[in-house]
Enzyme design. Structure first.
Site, PDB file in Angstrom:
ATOM      1  N   GLY A  98       5.162   1.180   4.518  1.00  0.00           N
ATOM      2  CA  GLY A  98       6.504   1.749   4.319  1.00  0.00           C
ATOM      3  C   GLY A  98       7.469   0.866   3.546  1.00  0.00           C
ATOM      4  O   GLY A  98       8.145   1.334   2.617  1.00  0.00           O
ATOM      5  N   GLY A 142       3.072   2.089  10.717  1.00  0.00           N
ATOM      6  CA  GLY A 142       4.068   3.135  10.520  1.00  0.00           C
ATOM      7  C   GLY A 142       4.859   3.482  11.773  1.00  0.00           C
ATOM      8  O   GLY A 142       5.541   4.502  11.821  1.00  0.00           O
ATOM      9  N   LYS A 158       0.209   4.281  -0.207  1.00  0.00           N
ATOM     10  CA  LYS A 158      -0.372   5.467   0.448  1.00  0.00           C
ATOM     11  C   LYS A 158      -0.146   6.707  -0.437  1.00  0.00           C
ATOM     12  O   LYS A 158      -0.185   6.588  -1.652  1.00  0.00           O
ATOM     13  CB  LYS A 158       0.189   5.612   1.866  1.00  0.00           C
ATOM     14  N   ASN A 163       0.877  -1.168   0.000  1.00  0.00           N
ATOM     15  CA  ASN A 163       0.000   0.000   0.000  1.00  0.00           C
ATOM     16  C   ASN A 163       0.913   1.216   0.000  1.00  0.00           C
ATOM     17  O   ASN A 163       1.530   1.531   1.008  1.00  0.00           O
ATOM     18  CB  ASN A 163      -0.897  -0.017   1.250  1.00  0.00           C
ATOM     19  N   GLU A 191      -5.137  -4.783  10.642  1.00  0.00           N
ATOM     20  CA  GLU A 191      -4.054  -3.830  10.885  1.00  0.00           C
ATOM     21  C   GLU A 191      -4.267  -3.120  12.212  1.00  0.00           C
ATOM     22  O   GLU A 191      -5.064  -2.168  12.289  1.00  0.00           O
ATOM     23  CB  GLU A 191      -4.034  -2.782   9.777  1.00  0.00           C
ATOM     24  N   GLU A 220      -6.490   4.843   8.032  1.00  0.00           N
ATOM     25  CA  GLU A 220      -6.209   6.261   7.738  1.00  0.00           C
ATOM     26  C   GLU A 220      -7.415   6.913   7.078  1.00  0.00           C
ATOM     27  O   GLU A 220      -7.690   8.092   7.313  1.00  0.00           O
ATOM     28  CB  GLU A 220      -4.955   6.362   6.848  1.00  0.00           C
ATOM     29  N   HIS A 236      -9.295   1.499   5.008  1.00  0.00           N
ATOM     30  CA  HIS A 236      -8.020   1.595   5.726  1.00  0.00           C
ATOM     31  C   HIS A 236      -8.209   2.524   6.928  1.00  0.00           C
ATOM     32  O   HIS A 236      -8.970   3.497   6.848  1.00  0.00           O
ATOM     33  CB  HIS A 236      -6.925   2.126   4.784  1.00  0.00           C
ATOM     34  N   SER A 285       3.828  -2.407  10.173  1.00  0.00           N
ATOM     35  CA  SER A 285       5.285  -2.527  10.309  1.00  0.00           C
ATOM     36  C   SER A 285       5.830  -3.889   9.887  1.00  0.00           C
ATOM     37  O   SER A 285       6.780  -4.403  10.485  1.00  0.00           O
ATOM     38  CB  SER A 285       5.725  -2.176  11.738  1.00  0.00           C
TER      39      SER A 285
HETATM   40  O1  LIG Z   1      -1.645  -0.511   4.637  1.00  0.00           O
HETATM   41  C1  LIG Z   1      -0.565  -0.670   5.218  1.00  0.00           C
HETATM   42  C2  LIG Z   1      -0.430  -0.402   6.611  1.00  0.00           C
HETATM   43  O2  LIG Z   1      -1.061   0.754   7.014  1.00  0.00           O
HETATM   44  C3  LIG Z   1       0.889  -0.681   7.233  1.00  0.00           C
HETATM   45  O3  LIG Z   1       1.786   0.381   7.098  1.00  0.00           O
HETATM   46  P1  LIG Z   1       3.295   0.160   7.592  1.00  0.00           P
HETATM   47  O4  LIG Z   1       3.761  -1.119   6.977  1.00  0.00           O
HETATM   48  O5  LIG Z   1       4.020   1.356   7.110  1.00  0.00           O
HETATM   49  O6  LIG Z   1       3.228   0.048   9.089  1.00  0.00           O
END
Ligand SMILES: O=C[C@H](O)COP(=O)(O)O
Length: 249
Positions: A234, A172, A11, A9, A166, A96, A94, A212
């Site tokens: 990320g 993140g 983002k 993803n 998640e 967010e 999601h 993460s």
């Molecule tokens: O959609 C992916 C997630 O929000 C995980 O993000 P992250 O791997 O940066 O923690």
């Protein structure tokens, strides 16, 4: 045996030019895995990414869509638009989007239904806050998100949906849920799916963990009985994504 599904993803990262560069860097390295691989990218990157990934086994997904057919929804994108472009998956709900764009289980439910109508495969997200985890209400909360998000969806459609668990506190932050914590919640999701659709359907549905995920922890997380892959933020923006996708090697 469920086939693993590992999705990046991106983002709000990567301009179209940068998106092409990232695809060029990753495609040969991630095209070799047995797992399904999906790049979920910003709307403006969809065309360049679809073009760059043509001829590979990597699928392309969007990060959101609207639940209405068409009309006066300035700035929104419909399921029909995504389908016509050649997009296969769409992330829905999601955390967010829930936090910053006021999405609710009800809008998530409408979006999941609309995505299915257009033959898009939804990746429906759920997850608890740190406060909820500390208050001991995680399972109850997740069960409710799942039931509301899937309201009115039939068993055949359910098999097409991917659920992404998640924990918000792990997104993140570099703070991954332990594989036991992630497994416990993913198993409870499968349990609620069994209650809603019967054990056979529940066994077919793929449940991802996200929060993460990195090159070091992917193998341990993906080895858990009810974790069928990951939704990666990320680490999907760099070469490390190839390591995650090839977690078995
Ligand atoms: O959609 C992916 C997630 O929000 C995980 O993000 P992250 O791997 O940066 O923690």
């Amino acid at each position: 045996m469920r086939k693993k599904i590992i999705a990046g993803n991106w983002k709000m990262n990567k301009t179209p030019k940068e998106a092409k560069e990232l695809c060029a860097l990753l495609k040969d390295k991630v095209n070799t895995t047995e797992a399904d691989v999906v790049f979920c990218v910003p709307y403006v990157d969809l065309y360049p990414v679809l073009e760059e990934l043509e001829g590979t086994n990597i699928a392309v997904g969007a990060e959101n869509m609207h639940f209405e057919e068409s009309g006066a929804y300035t700035g929104e994108i419909s399921g029909a638009m995504l389908k016509e472009m050649g997009v296969s998956y769409v992330i829905i709900g999601h955390s967010e989007r829930r936090e910053y764009f006021a999405e609710t289980d009800e809008t998530v439910n409408k979006k999941v239904k609309k995505a299915l109508e257009y033959g898009l495969l939804p990746i429906m997200c759920c997850g608890e806050t740190l406060e909820q985890r500390e208050a001991g209400v995680t399972i109850e909360w997740i069960r409710m998100q799942i039931k509301r998000g899937l309201a009115g969806i039939g068993a055949e459609d359910m098999k097409k949906i991917v659920i992404a668990y998640e924990p918000i506190w792990a997104i993140g932050t570099g703070k991954t849920a332990t594989s036991e914590q992630a497994q416990e919640v993913c198993a409870s999701i499968r349990q609620v799916l069994a209650e809603l659709y019967g054990p056979a359907v529940a066994e077919e549905v793929r449940i991802q963990y996200g929060g993460s995920v990195n090159g070091k922890n992917a193998a341990e997380l993906f080895a858990m009985a009810d974790i069928d892959g990951g939704l990666v933020g990320g680490a999907s923006l760099k070469e490390e994504f190839a390591q995650i996708v090839n977690y078995k090697k």
